[in-house]
Write a protein that holds these residues in place. Structure first.
Motif, short mmCIF file in Angstrom:
data_model
loop_
_atom_site.label_atom_id
_atom_site.label_comp_id
_atom_site.label_asym_id
_atom_site.label_seq_id
_atom_site.Cartn_x
_atom_site.Cartn_y
_atom_site.Cartn_z
N GLU A 20 -15.10 -5.34 -16.91
CA GLU A 20 -14.54 -4.47 -17.95
C GLU A 20 -13.95 -3.20 -17.36
O GLU A 20 -12.91 -2.72 -17.80
CB GLU A 20 -15.64 -4.12 -18.97
N MET A 21 -14.63 -2.62 -16.35
CA MET A 21 -14.12 -1.41 -15.70
C MET A 21 -12.81 -1.68 -14.97
O MET A 21 -11.87 -0.89 -15.01
CB MET A 21 -15.16 -0.86 -14.71
N GLU A 22 -12.76 -2.84 -14.31
CA GLU A 22 -11.52 -3.22 -13.60
C GLU A 22 -10.37 -3.41 -14.59
O GLU A 22 -9.24 -2.97 -14.35
CB GLU A 22 -11.74 -4.50 -12.80
N ASP A 23 -10.68 -4.03 -15.75
CA ASP A 23 -9.66 -4.23 -16.78
C ASP A 23 -9.17 -2.90 -17.32
O ASP A 23 -7.97 -2.70 -17.57
CB ASP A 23 -10.22 -5.09 -17.93
N ALA A 24 -10.13 -1.96 -17.52
CA ALA A 24 -9.77 -0.64 -18.04
C ALA A 24 -8.87 0.09 -17.05
O ALA A 24 -7.90 0.76 -17.44
CB ALA A 24 -11.03 0.18 -18.31
N MET A 25 -9.19 -0.02 -15.75
CA MET A 25 -8.38 0.63 -14.73
C MET A 25 -6.99 0.02 -14.66
O MET A 25 -6.00 0.71 -14.43
CB MET A 25 -9.07 0.55 -13.37
N GLU A 26 -6.92 -1.31 -14.89
CA GLU A 26 -5.62 -1.98 -14.89
C GLU A 26 -4.79 -1.54 -16.09
O GLU A 26 -3.58 -1.39 -16.01
CB GLU A 26 -5.83 -3.50 -14.91
N ASP A 27 -5.48 -1.30 -17.24
CA ASP A 27 -4.78 -0.86 -18.45
C ASP A 27 -4.23 0.55 -18.28
O ASP A 27 -3.19 0.89 -18.82
CB ASP A 27 -5.72 -0.91 -19.66
N ASP A 28 -4.95 1.41 -17.55
CA ASP A 28 -4.53 2.80 -17.37
C ASP A 28 -4.70 3.20 -15.90
O ASP A 28 -5.58 3.99 -15.55
CB ASP A 28 -5.36 3.71 -18.28
N PRO A 29 -3.86 2.67 -15.03
CA PRO A 29 -4.01 2.97 -13.60
C PRO A 29 -3.54 4.39 -13.28
O PRO A 29 -2.77 4.99 -14.04
CB PRO A 29 -3.08 1.93 -12.94
N VAL A 30 -4.01 4.94 -12.17
CA VAL A 30 -3.54 6.24 -11.69
C VAL A 30 -2.22 6.01 -10.96
O VAL A 30 -2.18 5.32 -9.94
CB VAL A 30 -4.57 6.90 -10.76
N LEU A 31 -1.15 6.57 -11.49
CA LEU A 31 0.19 6.33 -10.95
C LEU A 31 0.51 7.26 -9.79
O LEU A 31 0.00 8.38 -9.73
CB LEU A 31 1.23 6.51 -12.06
N ASP A 32 1.33 6.78 -8.89
CA ASP A 32 1.86 7.62 -7.82
C ASP A 32 3.08 8.34 -8.37
O ASP A 32 4.18 7.79 -8.43
CB ASP A 32 2.24 6.77 -6.61
N ILE A 33 2.90 9.58 -8.78
CA ILE A 33 3.97 10.30 -9.49
C ILE A 33 5.06 10.81 -8.54
O ILE A 33 6.11 11.28 -9.00
CB ILE A 33 3.41 11.47 -10.32
N ASP A 34 4.82 10.71 -7.23
CA ASP A 34 5.79 11.21 -6.27
C ASP A 34 6.61 10.11 -5.58
O ASP A 34 7.47 10.41 -4.76
CB ASP A 34 5.09 12.05 -5.19
N SER A 35 6.34 8.87 -5.93
CA SER A 35 7.00 7.76 -5.24
C SER A 35 8.51 7.78 -5.40
O SER A 35 9.26 7.42 -4.49
CB SER A 35 6.44 6.42 -5.73
N SER A 36 8.98 8.25 -6.56
CA SER A 36 10.42 8.27 -6.81
C SER A 36 11.12 9.43 -6.11
O SER A 36 12.35 9.51 -6.09
CB SER A 36 10.69 8.34 -8.32
N ASP A 37 10.34 10.36 -5.55
CA ASP A 37 10.92 11.55 -4.92
C ASP A 37 10.81 11.55 -3.40
O ASP A 37 11.04 12.58 -2.76
CB ASP A 37 10.25 12.82 -5.46
N VAL A 38 10.46 10.42 -2.84
CA VAL A 38 10.27 10.35 -1.38
C VAL A 38 11.52 10.76 -0.62
O VAL A 38 11.45 11.43 0.42
CB VAL A 38 9.83 8.92 -0.97
N GLU A 39 12.68 10.41 -1.15
CA GLU A 39 13.95 10.73 -0.48
C GLU A 39 14.49 12.11 -0.86
O GLU A 39 15.53 12.52 -0.34
CB GLU A 39 15.00 9.66 -0.83
N ASN A 40 13.79 12.81 -1.73
CA ASN A 40 14.26 14.13 -2.18
C ASN A 40 13.56 15.22 -1.37
O ASN A 40 12.38 15.50 -1.58
CB ASN A 40 13.97 14.31 -3.67
#
Length: 299
Positions: A20-40
């Motif tokens: 259940e914990m794994e499912d919950a984490m899959e439903d709301d994972p911690v996102l890498d918010i900087d991945s789109s800015d690697v080239e910036n």
């Protein structure tokens, strides 16, 4: 046999909970918010976590005692509120950067905590704080004469320059402090905000600038609570993702006291005499977000 049977049941329960914990984490994972800015290069992805770790470590230096006004003999909380409400309008009129407003308020509070001021000089303190904040943050700084005109020529150029000297010396030239603004930018990114959420979050936190009682909260908590409150207002339900919790380091429970106070400010924003923030965010430029319904269910 009974013990073995009980152990088997407990093991099975543990396995179910893990799934259940794994499912919950899959439903709301911690996102890498900087991945789109690697080239910036301006996003400084390599250093951004260290920068915000430093901000969290030093934010206490930008805070003031929530009871400092008791040491002032001629001014009070209401006068501070009137001053900041007026400065928000001046800031809007001069089309200054958001950073400038938050630094202006911070300079005022840190100065008043250390220096007693007569009510006749309070507006001068506010105007000088804005001048200093402009010099620190802006590319094009308003000239002293323009600020004097805004004050209806209540002060002379020499009085402004003298107050500037007093303020920078009292504050030991320390202008580099983390205000709620720097946390707002990072936390909004973690919340994957759109334009409406961003504007409503800033509306709510600017309402807090006027309120003396909000000085008891650190800048990072104010920023996180403003975004949380804005999300609840827009979505009509409690919204705080794992990503937001990870980057702000605040859970919903940590934010609730501050958020409830913000809802009450949102409710009464258009009433009373101090409506500068409400009028500002009732314009097309700011998406008319002042008309948004407060998240009353949080109360």
């Amino acid at each position: 046999m009974f013990v073995k049977h009980t152990e088997a049941i407990l093991d099975e329960i543990d396995e179910i909970e893990e799934i259940e914990m794994e499912d919950a984490m899959e439903d709301d994972p911690v996102l890498d918010i900087d991945s789109s800015d690697v080239e910036n290069p301006l996003a400084v992805v390599e250093y951004i976590d260290d920068i915000y770790h430093f901000y969290r470590k030093t934010e206490s230096l930008s805070c003031v005692s929530p009871t400092y006004m008791s040491f002032q003999f001629d001014i009070n909380q209401k006068m501070r509120a009137i001053l900041i409400d007026w400065l928000i309008e001046v800031h809007y009129k001069f089309e200054l950067m958001d950073e400038t407003l938050f630094l202006t308020v911070n300079l005022i509070d840190r100065f008043l905590e250390r220096q007693t001021v007569s009510r006749k000089k309070l507006q001068l303190v506010g105007m000088t704080a804005m001048l200093l904040a402009c010099k620190y943050e802006e590319v094009c700084v308003p000239i002293v004469e323009d600020l004097i005109v805004i004050c209806d020529k209540a002060y002379t150029r020499m009085e402004v320059l003298d107050m500037e000297k007093v303020m920078v010396n009292t504050l030991q030239f320390n202008m580099s402090v983390p205000t709620p603004y720097v946390f707002m930018r990072r936390f909004l990114k973690a919340a994957q905000s759109d334009r409406k959420l961003e504007l409503l979050s800033f509306y709510i936190i600017e309402l807090c600038l006027v309120e003396y009682e909000m000085l008891k909260f650190p800048p990072s908590l104010l920023a996180a609570a403003a975004i949380y409150t804005a999300q609840c207002s827009l979505l009509k339900s409690n919204q705080w993702s794992k990503t937001s919790e990870c980057h702000t380091m605040y859970s919903e429970d940590h934010l609730m006291e501050c958020s409830r106070m913000m809802v009450t400010f949102h409710q009464k924003a258009g009433t009373g005499k101090l409506t500068g923030v409400h009028r500002k965010y009732s314009t097309h430029k700011f998406g008319y977000v002042a008309r948004s319904e407060p998240a009353q269910f949080l109360l």
